[in-house]
Design an enzyme around this catalytic site. Structure first.
Site, PDB file in Angstrom:
ATOM      1  N   GLU A  16      -7.638  -6.007  -3.281  1.00 59.96           N
ATOM      2  CA  GLU A  16      -7.125  -4.647  -3.098  1.00 59.96           C
ATOM      3  C   GLU A  16      -5.641  -4.716  -3.457  1.00 59.96           C
ATOM      4  O   GLU A  16      -5.264  -4.460  -4.581  1.00 59.96           O
ATOM      5  CB  GLU A  16      -7.352  -4.182  -1.669  1.00 59.96           C
ATOM      6  CG  GLU A  16      -6.899  -2.765  -1.441  1.00 59.96           C
ATOM      7  CD  GLU A  16      -6.785  -2.457   0.031  1.00 59.96           C
ATOM      8  OE1 GLU A  16      -6.203  -3.260   0.775  1.00 59.96           O
ATOM      9  OE2 GLU A  16      -7.285  -1.406   0.451  1.00 59.96           O
TER      10      GLU A  16
ATOM     11  N   GLU B 196       0.829  -1.207   0.000  1.00 57.08           N
ATOM     12  CA  GLU B 196       0.000   0.000   0.000  1.00 57.08           C
ATOM     13  C   GLU B 196       0.863   1.257   0.000  1.00 57.08           C
ATOM     14  O   GLU B 196       0.764   2.106   0.886  1.00 57.08           O
ATOM     15  CB  GLU B 196      -0.981  -0.061   1.173  1.00 57.08           C
ATOM     16  CG  GLU B 196      -1.899  -1.277   1.023  1.00 57.08           C
ATOM     17  CD  GLU B 196      -2.946  -1.432   2.116  1.00 57.08           C
ATOM     18  OE1 GLU B 196      -2.957  -0.622   3.060  1.00 57.08           O
ATOM     19  OE2 GLU B 196      -3.757  -2.365   2.017  1.00 57.08           O
TER      20      GLU B 196
ATOM     21  N   ASN C 153       4.453   4.590   4.575  1.00 54.51           N
ATOM     22  CA  ASN C 153       3.727   3.391   4.984  1.00 54.51           C
ATOM     23  C   ASN C 153       4.590   2.143   5.088  1.00 54.51           C
ATOM     24  O   ASN C 153       4.167   1.073   4.691  1.00 54.51           O
ATOM     25  CB  ASN C 153       2.629   3.149   3.941  1.00 54.51           C
ATOM     26  CG  ASN C 153       1.689   2.059   4.377  1.00 54.51           C
ATOM     27  OD1 ASN C 153       1.373   1.958   5.547  1.00 54.51           O
ATOM     28  ND2 ASN C 153       1.261   1.237   3.450  1.00 54.51           N
TER      29      ASN C 153
ATOM     30  N   GLU D 105      -8.834   4.419   0.214  1.00 52.60           N
ATOM     31  CA  GLU D 105      -8.833   4.667   1.665  1.00 52.60           C
ATOM     32  C   GLU D 105      -7.699   5.607   2.067  1.00 52.60           C
ATOM     33  O   GLU D 105      -7.846   6.413   2.983  1.00 52.60           O
ATOM     34  CB  GLU D 105      -8.752   3.350   2.448  1.00 52.60           C
ATOM     35  CG  GLU D 105      -7.527   2.517   2.167  1.00 52.60           C
ATOM     36  CD  GLU D 105      -7.574   1.136   2.869  1.00 52.60           C
ATOM     37  OE1 GLU D 105      -8.637   0.758   3.356  1.00 52.60           O
ATOM     38  OE2 GLU D 105      -6.533   0.474   2.910  1.00 52.60           O
TER      39      GLU D 105
ATOM     40  N   HIS E  23      -8.773  -8.140   0.499  1.00 45.54           N
ATOM     41  CA  HIS E  23      -7.876  -7.000   0.709  1.00 45.54           C
ATOM     42  C   HIS E  23      -6.607  -7.469   1.433  1.00 45.54           C
ATOM     43  O   HIS E  23      -6.651  -8.425   2.210  1.00 45.54           O
ATOM     44  CB  HIS E  23      -8.566  -5.929   1.545  1.00 45.54           C
ATOM     45  CG  HIS E  23      -9.502  -5.075   0.741  1.00 45.54           C
ATOM     46  ND1 HIS E  23      -9.583  -3.722   0.883  1.00 45.54           N
ATOM     47  CD2 HIS E  23     -10.381  -5.397  -0.230  1.00 45.54           C
ATOM     48  CE1 HIS E  23     -10.483  -3.242   0.044  1.00 45.54           C
ATOM     49  NE2 HIS E  23     -10.995  -4.234  -0.648  1.00 45.54           N
ATOM     50  N   GLU E  24      -5.517  -6.764   1.169  1.00 38.83           N
ATOM     51  CA  GLU E  24      -4.207  -7.046   1.793  1.00 38.83           C
ATOM     52  C   GLU E  24      -3.661  -8.433   1.455  1.00 38.83           C
ATOM     53  O   GLU E  24      -2.615  -8.838   1.966  1.00 38.83           O
ATOM     54  CB  GLU E  24      -4.243  -6.889   3.338  1.00 38.83           C
ATOM     55  CG  GLU E  24      -4.465  -5.466   3.809  1.00 38.83           C
ATOM     56  CD  GLU E  24      -5.942  -5.146   3.966  1.00 38.83           C
ATOM     57  OE1 GLU E  24      -6.734  -6.059   4.248  1.00 38.83           O
ATOM     58  OE2 GLU E  24      -6.319  -3.982   3.773  1.00 38.83           O
TER      59      GLU E  24
ATOM     60  N   HIS F 145     -18.555  -9.179   5.238  1.00 39.25           N
ATOM     61  CA  HIS F 145     -17.191  -8.709   5.498  1.00 39.25           C
ATOM     62  C   HIS F 145     -16.504  -9.615   6.510  1.00 39.25           C
ATOM     63  O   HIS F 145     -17.064  -9.888   7.568  1.00 39.25           O
ATOM     64  CB  HIS F 145     -17.205  -7.267   6.032  1.00 39.25           C
ATOM     65  CG  HIS F 145     -15.826  -6.710   6.233  1.00 39.25           C
ATOM     66  ND1 HIS F 145     -15.395  -6.153   7.414  1.00 39.25           N
ATOM     67  CD2 HIS F 145     -14.763  -6.653   5.391  1.00 39.25           C
ATOM     68  CE1 HIS F 145     -14.140  -5.767   7.290  1.00 39.25           C
ATOM     69  NE2 HIS F 145     -13.725  -6.056   6.071  1.00 39.25           N
ATOM     70  N   HIS F 146     -15.338 -10.119   6.135  1.00 39.37           N
ATOM     71  CA  HIS F 146     -14.508 -10.922   7.028  1.00 39.37           C
ATOM     72  C   HIS F 146     -13.160 -10.242   7.191  1.00 39.37           C
ATOM     73  O   HIS F 146     -12.275 -10.416   6.353  1.00 39.37           O
ATOM     74  CB  HIS F 146     -14.247 -12.321   6.443  1.00 39.37           C
ATOM     75  CG  HIS F 146     -15.453 -13.206   6.399  1.00 39.37           C
ATOM     76  ND1 HIS F 146     -15.477 -14.360   5.640  1.00 39.37           N
ATOM     77  CD2 HIS F 146     -16.657 -13.114   6.996  1.00 39.37           C
ATOM     78  CE1 HIS F 146     -16.666 -14.948   5.786  1.00 39.37           C
ATOM     79  NE2 HIS F 146     -17.399 -14.211   6.593  1.00 39.37           N
ATOM     80  N   GLU F 147     -12.989  -9.449   8.226  1.00 40.71           N
ATOM     81  CA  GLU F 147     -11.640  -8.965   8.551  1.00 40.71           C
ATOM     82  C   GLU F 147     -10.993 -10.048   9.397  1.00 40.71           C
ATOM     83  O   GLU F 147     -11.456 -10.347  10.492  1.00 40.71           O
ATOM     84  CB  GLU F 147     -11.704  -7.634   9.293  1.00 40.71           C
ATOM     85  CG  GLU F 147     -10.352  -7.139   9.810  1.00 40.71           C
ATOM     86  CD  GLU F 147      -9.278  -7.088   8.739  1.00 40.71           C
ATOM     87  OE1 GLU F 147      -9.422  -6.319   7.790  1.00 40.71           O
ATOM     88  OE2 GLU F 147      -8.280  -7.855   8.848  1.00 40.71           O
TER      89      GLU F 147
END
Ligand code: NOJ
Ligand code: CA
Length: 703
Positions: A502, A171, A193, A508, A483-484, A413-415
Site C-alpha cells: 500500500e 497516507e 493525516n 480506504e 500495507h503501511e 491477513h496479518h495486522e
C-alpha cells in the site's frame, strides 16, 4: 559508447592514479552526468538535451563519532563500462525490459584518514542513479551514519507534486505547488493525516515528481532500499537545493553500516514527455535480478474481500467488544458476548467465496478472522496478535476447504499493529498455518506507532524487517502484500513474491474523508515508480452515507473511472473492493472488472500529465486483448486516441465504459454509458472524461 573524458589524462610522476573530471552520457547521448572532486568534495551535475536537470551538487555522509565522509577527498581512479541486457519480469507491465546504461565508478580516497569511498553512476536514456560504496578496507569497518548529505540542486522554482516528509506515514493527499510554496502549504498538507513525526516545513517524501518551466519532467526517488534507512528530501528553498534526510532510529542515528557495503541508489528520472516518466523501468533496472530459482508459485491475483464492510461500513474486525479483564492469551471467546457485527464469520465468508467463484476471482481476503483485535487499541504491551487463533465464528478448515472446492483461495491477513518482535516471534508458525490450510498470499499491515517504541516505519531496522518477512514467506511459497510498510523501491524485481504494497493513500481514505479527484493522476508518477500498489479500486457506491450513516466520506470518482484504475494503476494484485450487493446492481459495468487481466505483455502510455490525466493501454499476458483506462482530475479530460498499437491485420470489437455526458464525481458519479464499436489499428477514438471521471475500454479481436 558515449563516455568521453573532458580533460586529457593527467599523468604526473607521483600522481600516476589521479583521474580527472568525467562526463558519462546515456546510450542515446541525451542525458549527461558530470562528476568531479571540487576542493575535495565529490560533486556531480546532470543535463538532458543540454538543459540543466541538476546543478553542481555535493555528495557525502556525516558519521557519528568519526571523521565525516564529506570533504578532503581525491579522485584515485575511475572506471567506465557499458551494460545492455533484456530481462523478463515474473509479472509486469511488459514482457521484456531492457536494461541499458553507461556506468562510471569513481574511486575516492580521503588521504588524511586513509579511508576509501566509491560513487557509482549509471546513466540511462531516461535518467540516472548513483550510490555510495564502501569497499573492504582497514580504516573503515563499522560506522554509524549521522546524516547523508546528497544534494539535488534544482535549476529553478519548479512545480512539484509532493507529500510531507514523515517517518511514519505516507497516507497523504498530494499537493501541487511551486517549490517555493512548500513551506506555506505544509500546514494545510498535513492537517488531513499527520503523524507525530513530520520533521520539517520544507521536507517532502520521494518519489517526488516535478515539472520545470521549460517543460522537463524530473523525478527523484531511490532504488533497492536494503539495510539502510529511507530517504526524504529537505529543501533549502532560498537556493532550491534538496538534500537527503534519512529516517532516524530510536537513538536518532540514521544507519548502522559495516563495510563492504553500499547505499541504495539515488535516482533522478528525466524527460521532456510526461509519458516517459510512466513507462520508465529505471528503478527496476537498478535492482538486482530475481533472487529465486523457482518462481512458478508466484501468480498475479485478482481478489474480493471481507473488508469494505469494516472500512466503509462501520462493522468490526473484532468478534466482541465485551472484553473481560483477563489476559487475551487465556481468554475463552466462547464465553464472551459477540456483538453480531463481525463480518469475518462462516456464513458471510461463504457468500464472498460464492461470489468470487461465480465471477472468476482468484482469492477472497478475510480481515478480522483472528483473535487480538479487542486488545489492540490499548496496545499497552508487545503481545497483541498470534496470527494463528481464529475467532469462534471463523472455521478456518471448513472455509478453506469450501473455497478450494470452488477453485478459489482465501487470502490471509496479518495486522501486526506495528508490534514487530511479536510478529517475528510468531511468523514461522503463522506461515506454517497458511501452508497447512492452503493459503498462498498474505496481506500484512503495520498500523500505529512502532513497538519497540521510538522506532519509525521507514528506519533501517524496520526496512530490514519488511524484507525479512518477504524472504521468509518465499521459503513457504507465500506472496506478500504489505500495507503501511516503507514505500517500494523496485525490490519486487529481486523478490517478486512482494506482489504489492500500500504505502500511500489508498481507496480506504475515500471512505474516511475522500481523496482529491486528481489523486490517481499523480500516484503513477510518484508512489508507483517503486512498485505496484494495492490501491483497492472498484468502489461503485460513492455516497458513503448510504453505506454507513455515520460516514464523513465520499468517493471522489465516477464509476467509469473506478473501472479505469485497473489499467492506469498497474499492479499484479488487484482488489474489487466494493461489496457483492453493490456489484449485483451494476453487473454490466462489473463485467469490465471481471475481464481485465492483472498481468501484461505490453503497455503504452497514450496521454499523461501529472495532476490532470493518465491514459494507458495494455495488452493481456499471452493474449490478443487490449485494455485502455483513463483517469482524470478536477477538470476532466478530452482524449483523442490513436489505436495504432493494435495488430494492423486484425479487426476488433471495443466495449467502451464511459462517463455519461452529465456525469460528475460529486453530483452524478454513477452515470455511465456502455457502447460497442468495431475498431482497427487505423481508428481514432475521441472520448470525454467527466470531472474526476474517466473511461475504460476492452478491445477484443473479432475472429
Ligand atoms: C490499514 C490498511 O490499509 C487496511 O487495508 C486494513 O484493513 C487495516 N489497516 C486493518 O489492518
Ligand atoms: Ca493503510
Amino acid at each position: 559508447m558515449h563516455i568521453d573524458r573532458i580533460l586529457p589524462a593527467f599523468l604526473l610522476a607521483g600522481f600516476a592514479f589521479v583521474a580527472n573530471a568525467e562526463v558519462v552520457k546515456s546510450p542515446d547521448g541525451k542525458v549527461a552526468v558530470d562528476f568531479d572532486v571540487k576542493n575535495g568534495v565529490p560533486t556531480y551535475s546532470m543535463t538532458f538535451d543540454g538543459k540543466t536537470v541538476i546543478k553542481p551538487s555535493a555528495l557525502g555522509l556525516e558519521l557519528v563519532d568519526a571523521p565525516n565522509l564529506i570533504d578532503g577527498f581525491r579522485l584515485k581512479d575511475t572506471k567506465t563500462s557499458e551494460f545492455d541486457e533484456t530481462w523478463q519480469p515474473v509479472w509486469g507491465e511488459t514482457r521484456d525490459i531492457r536494461n541499458h546504461y553507461n556506468e562510471l565508478l569513481a574511486c575516492l580516497e580521503q588521504p588524511e584518514t586513509g579511508r576509501l569511498m566509491n560513487i557509482r553512476f549509471r546513466v540511462y536514456d531516461d535518467g540516472m542513479g548513483f550510490r555510495y560504496e564502501f569497499p573492504l578496507q582497514d580504516n573503515l569497518t563499522y560506522f554509524v551514519v549521522k546524516e547523508e548529505h546528497s544534494q539535488f540542486a534544482m535549476d529553478g522554482d519548479h512545480t512539484a507534486w509532493w507529500i510531507a516528509g514523515d517517518y511514519d506515514t505516507q497516507e497523504y493527499d498530494y499537493t501541487e505547488s511551486k517549490l517555493s510554496e512548500i513551506r506555506y502549504k505544509m500546514a494545510e498538507a498535513i492537517t488531513s493525516n499527520a503523524s507525530q513525526t513530520q520533521f520539517s516545513p520544507t521536507g517532502v517524501q520521494t518519489s517526488l515528481q516535478m515539472k520545470t518551466d521549460n517543460g522537463l519532467y524530473i523525478n527523484i526517488h531511490e532504488a533497492a532500499l536494503v539495510d539502510y534507512s529511507c530517504m526524504h528530501l529537505n529543501l533549502d528553498d532560498k537556493n532550491m537545493v534538496f538534500e537527503s534526510w534519512l529516517t532516524p532510529d530510536a537513538q536518532g542515528n540514521k544507519g548502522h553500516l559495516q563495510a563492504p557495503t553500499h547505499s541504495p541508489w539515488r535516482t533522478v528520472m528525466v524527460s521532456d514527455d510526461a509519458r516517459d516518466m510512466l513507462s520508465s523501468n529505471l528503478i527496476l533496472n537498478l535492482n538486482d535480478p530475481c533472487a529465486y530459482e523457482d518462481t512458478s508459485w508466484i501468480k498475479p491475483v485478482k481478489y474480493v474481500g471481507v473488508w469494505w464492510e469494516m472500512i466503509g461500513g462501520g462493522k468490526q474486525w473484532s468478534y466482541t467488544y465485551d472484553l473481560p479483564s483477563v489476559k487475551l492469551e487465556t481468554l475463552d471467546y466462547s464465553k464472551t458476548k459477540p456483538h453480531g457485527q463481525h463480518p469475518a464469520n462462516n456464513e458471510n465468508v461463504k457468500k464472498y467465496i460464492d461470489f468470487a467463484a461465480e465471477h472468476g476471482f482468484d482469492q477472497v481476503l478475510v480481515e478480522g478472522w483472528n483473535i487480538g483485535w479487542e486488545d489492540w487499541f490499548g496496545k499497552s504491551k508487545d503481545y497483541v496478535f498470534d496470527f494463528q487463533t481464529p475467532y469462534p465464528d471463523f472455521d478456518i478448515k471448513m472455509l478453506n476447504d469450501y473455497a478450494h472446492s470452488k477453485g478459489v483461495k482465501l487470502m490471509m491477513h496479518h495486522e501486526t499493529s506495528g508490534s514487530i518482535r511479536n510478529y517475528e516471534r510468531h511468523m514461522e508458525a503463522a506461515y506454517n498455518l497458511m501452508n497447512k490450510y492452503g493459503y498462498n498470499s498474505v496481506k500484512s499491515g503495520y498500523v500505529g506507532n512502532m513497538i519497540p517504541r521510538g522506532e519509525h516505519h521507514y528506519g533501517q531496522w524496520l526496512n530490514n524487517h519488511y524484507l525479512y518477512a518477504v524472504k521468509e514467506a518465499a521459503k513457504h511459497k507465500i506472496m506478500v502484500n504489505a500495507h503501511e510498510a516503507v514505500r517500494p523501491t523496485g525490490l519486487c524485481r529481486t523478490y517478486p513474491n512482494l506482489i504489492g504494497n500500500e504505502s500511500a493513500r489508498g481507496t480506504e481514505y475515500e471512505s474516511f474523508a475522500g481523496n482529491k479527484p486528481s489523486h490517481t493522476t499523480v500516484l503513477p508518477f510518484t508512489r508507483l515508480q517503486g512498485g505496484p500498489m494495492d490501491y483497492t479500486p472498484g468502489i461503485f457506491e460513492m455516497d458513503m452515507k448510504k453505506v454507513n450513516p455515520n460516514s464523513q466520506g465520499h468517493v471522489n470518482s465516477t464509476l467509469a473511472r473506478q473501472l479505469a484504475l485497473y489499467v492506469t494503476m498497474y499492479s499484479p494484485l488487484q482488489m474489487a473492493a466494493d461489496v457483492p450487493e453493490v456489484y449485483n446492481r451494476f453487473m454490466d459495468a462489473f463485467q469490465f472488472i471481471k475481464d481485465v487481466p492483472v498481468d501484461w505483455d505490453d503497455s503504452h502510455y497514450l496521454e499523461a500529465e501529472p495532476g490532470q490525466y493518465i491514459v494507458a493501454a495494455r495488452k493481456a499476458k499471452g493474449g490478443d486483448d487490449w485494455y485502455i483506462g483513463c483517469t482524470s482530475g478536477e477538470n476532466g479530460h478530452v482524449s483523442d486516441l490513436s489505436l495504432d498499437f493494435l495488430d494492423p491485420g486484425k479487426k476488433y470489437e471495443a466495449t467502451i465504459y464511459a462517463d455519461a455526458p452529465d456525469a460528475h464525481y460529486l453530483t452524478n458519479p454513477q452515470a455511465y454509458k456502455i457502447s460497442k464499436k468495431k475498431v482497427t489499428s487505423k481508428t481514432r477514438l475521441k472520448l470525454k472524461a467527466a470531472p474526476g471521471g474517466g473511461f475504460a475500454i476492452s478491445i477484443k479481436p473479432l475472429d
